[in-house]
Scaffold this motif. Structure first.
Motif, PDB file in Angstrom:
ATOM      1  N   VAL A  10      42.653  32.516  38.358  1.00 41.89           N
ATOM      2  CA  VAL A  10      42.491  31.061  38.352  1.00 41.89           C
ATOM      3  C   VAL A  10      43.673  30.412  37.626  1.00 41.89           C
ATOM      4  CG1 VAL A  10      39.976  31.082  38.490  1.00 41.89           C
ATOM      5  CG2 VAL A  10      41.070  31.209  36.251  1.00 41.89           C
ATOM      6  N   HIS A  11      43.720  29.088  37.722  1.00 37.97           N
ATOM      7  CA  HIS A  11      44.812  28.350  37.087  1.00 37.97           C
ATOM      8  C   HIS A  11      44.271  27.327  36.101  1.00 37.97           C
ATOM      9  CE1 HIS A  11      47.895  30.009  39.745  1.00 37.97           C
ATOM     10  NE2 HIS A  11      46.960  29.967  40.670  1.00 37.97           N
ATOM     11  N   PRO A  12      43.821  27.782  34.930  1.00 39.06           N
ATOM     12  CA  PRO A  12      43.391  26.790  33.950  1.00 39.06           C
ATOM     13  C   PRO A  12      44.595  26.004  33.447  1.00 39.06           C
ATOM     14  CG  PRO A  12      43.299  29.003  33.005  1.00 39.06           C
ATOM     15  CD  PRO A  12      43.730  29.152  34.427  1.00 39.06           C
ATOM     16  N   PRO A  13      44.377  24.767  32.987  1.00 35.05           N
ATOM     17  CA  PRO A  13      45.496  24.017  32.407  1.00 35.05           C
ATOM     18  C   PRO A  13      46.092  24.806  31.233  1.00 35.05           C
ATOM     19  CG  PRO A  13      43.463  22.707  32.406  1.00 35.05           C
ATOM     20  CD  PRO A  13      43.102  24.068  32.895  1.00 35.05           C
ATOM     21  N   HIS A  14      47.404  24.699  31.006  1.00 41.00           N
ATOM     22  CA  HIS A  14      48.031  25.549  29.985  1.00 41.00           C
ATOM     23  C   HIS A  14      47.745  25.093  28.554  1.00 41.00           C
ATOM     24  CE1 HIS A  14      51.235  26.604  33.237  1.00 41.00           C
ATOM     25  NE2 HIS A  14      50.016  26.960  33.562  1.00 41.00           N
ATOM     26  N   TYR A  15      47.768  23.794  28.319  1.00 40.97           N
ATOM     27  CA  TYR A  15      47.531  23.243  26.973  1.00 40.97           C
ATOM     28  C   TYR A  15      48.458  23.844  25.927  1.00 40.97           C
ATOM     29  CZ  TYR A  15      43.024  21.558  28.810  1.00 40.97           C
ATOM     30  OH  TYR A  15      42.040  20.951  29.531  1.00 40.97           O
ATOM     31  N   PRO A 167      45.181  29.960  27.776  1.00 45.35           N
ATOM     32  CA  PRO A 167      45.672  28.611  27.474  1.00 45.35           C
ATOM     33  C   PRO A 167      45.762  28.405  25.945  1.00 45.35           C
ATOM     34  CG  PRO A 167      43.946  28.523  29.132  1.00 45.35           C
ATOM     35  CD  PRO A 167      43.993  29.929  28.622  1.00 45.35           C
ATOM     36  N   TYR A 168      46.490  27.429  25.529  1.00 43.74           N
ATOM     37  CA  TYR A 168      46.656  27.018  24.126  1.00 43.74           C
ATOM     38  C   TYR A 168      47.545  27.949  23.289  1.00 43.74           C
ATOM     39  CZ  TYR A 168      42.922  23.492  24.509  1.00 43.74           C
ATOM     40  OH  TYR A 168      42.148  22.419  24.865  1.00 43.74           O
ATOM     41  N   LEU A 169      47.385  29.271  23.433  1.00 45.01           N
ATOM     42  CA  LEU A 169      48.062  30.172  22.506  1.00 45.01           C
ATOM     43  C   LEU A 169      49.557  30.263  22.775  1.00 45.01           C
ATOM     44  CD1 LEU A 169      45.500  33.105  22.232  1.00 45.01           C
ATOM     45  CD2 LEU A 169      45.589  30.920  21.007  1.00 45.01           C
ATOM     46  N   THR A 170      50.340  30.244  21.708  1.00 46.69           N
ATOM     47  CA  THR A 170      51.795  30.341  21.841  1.00 46.69           C
ATOM     48  C   THR A 170      52.391  31.310  20.825  1.00 46.69           C
ATOM     49  OG1 THR A 170      52.034  28.438  20.364  1.00 46.69           O
ATOM     50  CG2 THR A 170      52.047  27.973  22.716  1.00 46.69           C
TER      51      THR A 170
ATOM     52  N   HIS B  12      35.287  29.095  27.236  1.00 46.20           N
ATOM     53  CA  HIS B  12      34.932  27.833  26.592  1.00 46.20           C
ATOM     54  C   HIS B  12      35.448  26.624  27.360  1.00 46.20           C
ATOM     55  CE1 HIS B  12      33.643  30.379  23.327  1.00 46.20           C
ATOM     56  NE2 HIS B  12      34.816  30.961  23.340  1.00 46.20           N
ATOM     57  N   ILE B  13      36.206  26.871  28.410  1.00 47.47           N
ATOM     58  CA  ILE B  13      36.638  25.739  29.236  1.00 47.47           C
ATOM     59  C   ILE B  13      36.190  25.974  30.673  1.00 47.47           C
ATOM     60  CG2 ILE B  13      38.592  24.854  27.905  1.00 47.47           C
ATOM     61  CD1 ILE B  13      40.418  26.644  29.614  1.00 47.47           C
ATOM     62  N   ARG B  14      35.927  24.881  31.362  1.00 51.95           N
ATOM     63  CA  ARG B  14      35.496  24.960  32.761  1.00 51.95           C
ATOM     64  C   ARG B  14      36.428  24.093  33.594  1.00 51.95           C
ATOM     65  NH1 ARG B  14      30.345  26.972  33.481  1.00 51.95           N
ATOM     66  NH2 ARG B  14      29.686  28.098  31.635  1.00 51.95           N
ATOM     67  N   SER B  15      36.562  24.458  34.853  1.00 54.77           N
ATOM     68  CA  SER B  15      37.366  23.638  35.751  1.00 54.77           C
ATOM     69  C   SER B  15      36.639  22.318  35.967  1.00 54.77           C
ATOM     70  CB  SER B  15      37.535  24.346  37.092  1.00 54.77           C
ATOM     71  OG  SER B  15      36.297  24.420  37.745  1.00 54.77           O
TER      72      SER B  15
END
Lengths: 440, 311
Positions: A10-15, A167-170, B12-15
């Motif tokens: 899937v492609h969650p937003p990167h944040y 996502p989020y982690l950098t 913890h996040i959903r589309s």
């Protein structure tokens, strides 16, 4: 660039924008640390110190008695105040509480262990074990165990995971930019310890600067190949990463070594380099402190045992009311119910959600859209496993191969009906495993 | 920390995809064909469409209310069912025909089996089959496009030799300027809506394409290698509507990749067989309904190979 990948995902937003450009900063010295004797699966350590003992930075304070275990070391110098059961990010565990004397005196055992060219593979393995190095990606599996496959498993490839697909982690991203040489050094040490001549470093293409940086650092190493991976979750999942780099599938129920591969995080490689070059065991790590609930998101070099609360305070504190506190990323991280817990070796990040972000969605009926089937990177049918799990039909869930689930959470993420797919599949997995244990 | 934190297991996040967004996309995709239906069949179409949609939504709300279940009419799924049913009814039908159809579709086919996602057949198609069996005259009283509602035959009936009128031009057929049900005549607008659905990720092109290609190949071969016959078979009748909007109904079609292929192939074969050899000029609804019933079985025997599994 020719990008490698796997099927599904899937492609969650990167944040990642909040912290990807921020240099790693050394966290303030903690005045008090609580170091858990158990920080990952495997046997807990036995304490080597008593209340009242003076300890120094890097001193071993917990000994691993079992093979699948890693020793622990003091991250500060000071006095042992307590050895007691406390809350940790992974549950209750025995912790050694040390109060700092503010001197940060380094233990006399901390000296350079030599050079990979002169050390033997066996010696390197011993250094890794004694330094308490575990997987830095989050699961914190003892590294020396990974690097000691049984003799009948022929390992020919090591893959370093720099995908950082959460996502989020950098944290890994920054490490690859700021200290690429230590990653290469650690990788070479691991290659020597396992007598492997081929290695890949896989990095998602949303970090072109990291790919550049690692390519540059590895330009003289003919056996190390830096590969760009398509940015897609879970690109950094072990099985998916191995497939992307080598086109090999780990047999169902097997481990990476069954495909002749060992996977380690880039952070782990860097820790190995530290342990050899400076002799310093694993007492600190980089973590990304981020999310809407954090005032000033940062990448911090934190000492193991520092309370979450103190770490958050160094990032400007909480931004309004906190909804959710997560150790790790949003896809696989562990939600915590308090910030009075110590950072552990697997703390890759502290993610804080606002109450709106934390609100749990109301699940509606499954409409059988089949999106979970389309995206499952293990090629499962999450809707059916979940349905059988919710009906307590765990035998049928097993027939649908629930145990092959890698718990990446892509199905729950994509579900338009917001169904607790992974959450219920986990229940089925636990039930199936428990039943198997019973019947043995 | 003063407040209580939410603790739940990952992710913890959903589309931001939701069921209502998907259903709303289907409604949007059906809009061009709806407008075409109204344009071609005037007030008759308006009456049937409104009756079907309103009846579907009210039935859903009523049943959920008396069952003490949360009322979910704002997820647009009842709107889709009502609209699709109206598409399958001639514009000359009396107002009560779509009403009965919608009540049957929602109450019997959908809610009795557990509501959204649990229907084993496409509700709109099942209702159409019921109406056709119960009121065959009203359900086949085709009219010519236009305000004066002159009765006519469908192109498929003409092709099948049941009617003696001359065949409409191919252009009229594709645009939808022919006799038939309200929503099935304009192939081009139905395809346009289908492209929108594919673009939005609501449906995959697999089922419609395999279905239509199967019909094309079979009608070409068994129609005596007559290209014109094949083209009319594809664009006439309910094939576009069925293949793009009915066979892709989530709940009543398989979820496995291989299963979807078999399902679409089966629909295509059955449609061709009914059209060429059967007593009805049209076979789309029955073939989809038959394959709907087979879908759970198909799913069961087409489980995909699991990652790392050696078969």
């Amino acid at each position: 660039m020719n990008l490698l990948s796997f099927r599904g995902g899937v492609h969650p937003p990167h944040y990642k924008e909040a912290t990807e450009k921020i240099k790693v900063e050394k966290a303030k010295e903690p005045t008090r640390v609580a170091i858990p004797l158990q920080q990952h699966i495997g046997a807990p350590c036995e304490a080597l110190v008593k209340v009242g003992d003076k300890v120094k930075v890097g001193q071993k304070i917990g000994e691993a008695k079992a093979f699948v275990s890693a020793p622990i070391h003091s991250s500060i110098s000071g006095q042992v105040k307590q050895i007691t059961k406390m809350l940790t990010p992974t549950g209750e565990a025995q912790c050694i509480v040390i109060e700092s004397d503010g001197l940060n005196e380094v233990h006399e055992s901390i000296i350079s262990k030599g050079d990979i060219n002169t050390l033997s593979g066996k010696e390197i393995l011993e250094i890794i074990k004694e330094s308490g190095i575990v997987g830095m990606g989050g699961a914190a599996f003892p590294t020396h165990v990974k690097l000691s496959p049984p003799p009948d498993k022929k390992i020919d490839t090591i893959i370093l995971n720099g995908a950082e697909c959460e996502p989020y982690l950098t944290a890994d991203h920054r490490l690859m930019l700021e200290n690429p040489q230590s990653i290469i050094y650690g990788l070479k040490a691991m290659m020597k310890a396992t007598n492997v001549s081929k290695a890949y470093i896989g990095i998602e293409d949303n970090k072109p600067d990291a790919i550049e940086s690692m390519k540059n650092a590895a330009k003289d190493e003919t056996s190390i190949e830096v590969v760009g991976l398509r940015t897609k979750y879970p690109q950094g999942a072990e099985k998916q990463l191995i497939y992307a780099c080598t086109q090999r599938e780990i047999p169902s129920g097997g481990l990476p070594m069954d495909a002749g591969v060992i996977v380690n995080n880039v952070g782990t490689a860097s820790a190995v380099a530290d342990a050899i070059q400076t002799g310093m065991p694993l007492i600190q790590r980089i973590a990304t402190i981020t999310g809407k609930g954090i005032k000033e998101p940062k990448n911090l070099l934190i000492k193991i045992g520092t309370p979450f609360k103190e770490i958050v305070e160094q990032c400007g504190g909480y931004n309004g009311t906190v909804g959710k506190l997560i150790m790790g990323g949003p896809m696989m991280g562990l939600a915590q119910h308090t910030d009075e817990i110590p950072a552990i070796k697997g703390t890759s990040g502290i993610l804080v959600f606002s109450p709106e972000e934390a609100r749990l969605p109301e699940p509606t009926s499954c409409i059988k859209c089949g999106k979970c089937v389309d995206i499952c990177p293990a090629f499962l049918q999450p809707l059916y496993i979940s349905a059988y799990s919710l009906k307590d039909m765990h035998d049928t869930a097993e027939k649908y191969r629930a145990l092959d689930c890698i718990e990446c959470g892509s199905c729950s993420f994509i579900c338009p009906s917001k169904r607790p797919l992974l959450q219920s599949i986990r229940v089925a997995k636990r039930e199936i495993v428990a039943k198997k244990k019973k019947s043995k | 920390m003063e407040n209580r934190l939410i603790v739940s297991s990952s992710p913890h996040i959903r589309s931001n995809e939701t069921t209502s967004k998907i259903m709303r996309d289907v409604v949007i995709a059906l809009l061009p064909a709806t407008l075409a239906g109204v344009y071609f069949f005037r007030m008759g179409a308006v009456k049937v469409i409104l009756a079907a949609v309103i009846a579907a939504v009210l039935t859903e709300a009523f049943i959920q209310k008396i069952c003490n279940k949360p009322v979910t009419i704002n997820d647009y799924s009842a709107v889709v069912t009502g609209l699709l049913l109206a598409f399958n009814i001639p514009a000359s039908a009396p107002w009560w025909l779509p009403v009965i159809g919608s009540i049957f579709a929602i109450a019997i086919v959908k809610q009795v089996f557990g509501g959204l996602g649990h229907n084993f057949m496409n509700p709109a198609l099942a209702a159409r089959a019921m109406l056709l069996a119960s009121w065959p005259v009203q359900m086949t009283a085709w009219v010519k496009p236009g305000a004066d509602a002159v009765s006519t035959a469908t192109p498929l009936a003409i092709l099948g030799g049941e009617a003696t009128e001359s065949l409409p031009s191919l252009a009229d057929l594709i645009i939808g300027n022919v006799g038939g049900c309200i929503g099935e005549t304009s192939a081009i607008l139905l395809i346009l809506g289908g492209i929108y659905l594919v673009y939005r990720g609501v449906i995959a092109p697999k089922i419609p394409v395999v279905y239509i290609v199967t019909v094309a190949v079979l009608t070409f071969i068994f129609g005596g290698f007559d290209a014109q016959f094949m083209v009319y078979q594809i664009f006439a009748g309910g094939l576009m509507l069925g293949a793009i909007y009915m066979a892709t109904d989530y709940a009543s079609s398989p979820v496995t990749p291989k299963g979807q292929m078999i399902f679409a192939l089966g629909c295509g074969v059955l449609t061709s067989v009914i059209r060429i050899y059967g007593g009805y000029p049209e076979g789309v609804s029955y073939s989809i309904l038959l394959m709907n019933v087979a879908a759970p079985l198909i799913d069961k025997y087409t489980s995909p190979r699991v990652f790392g599994e050696v078969k």
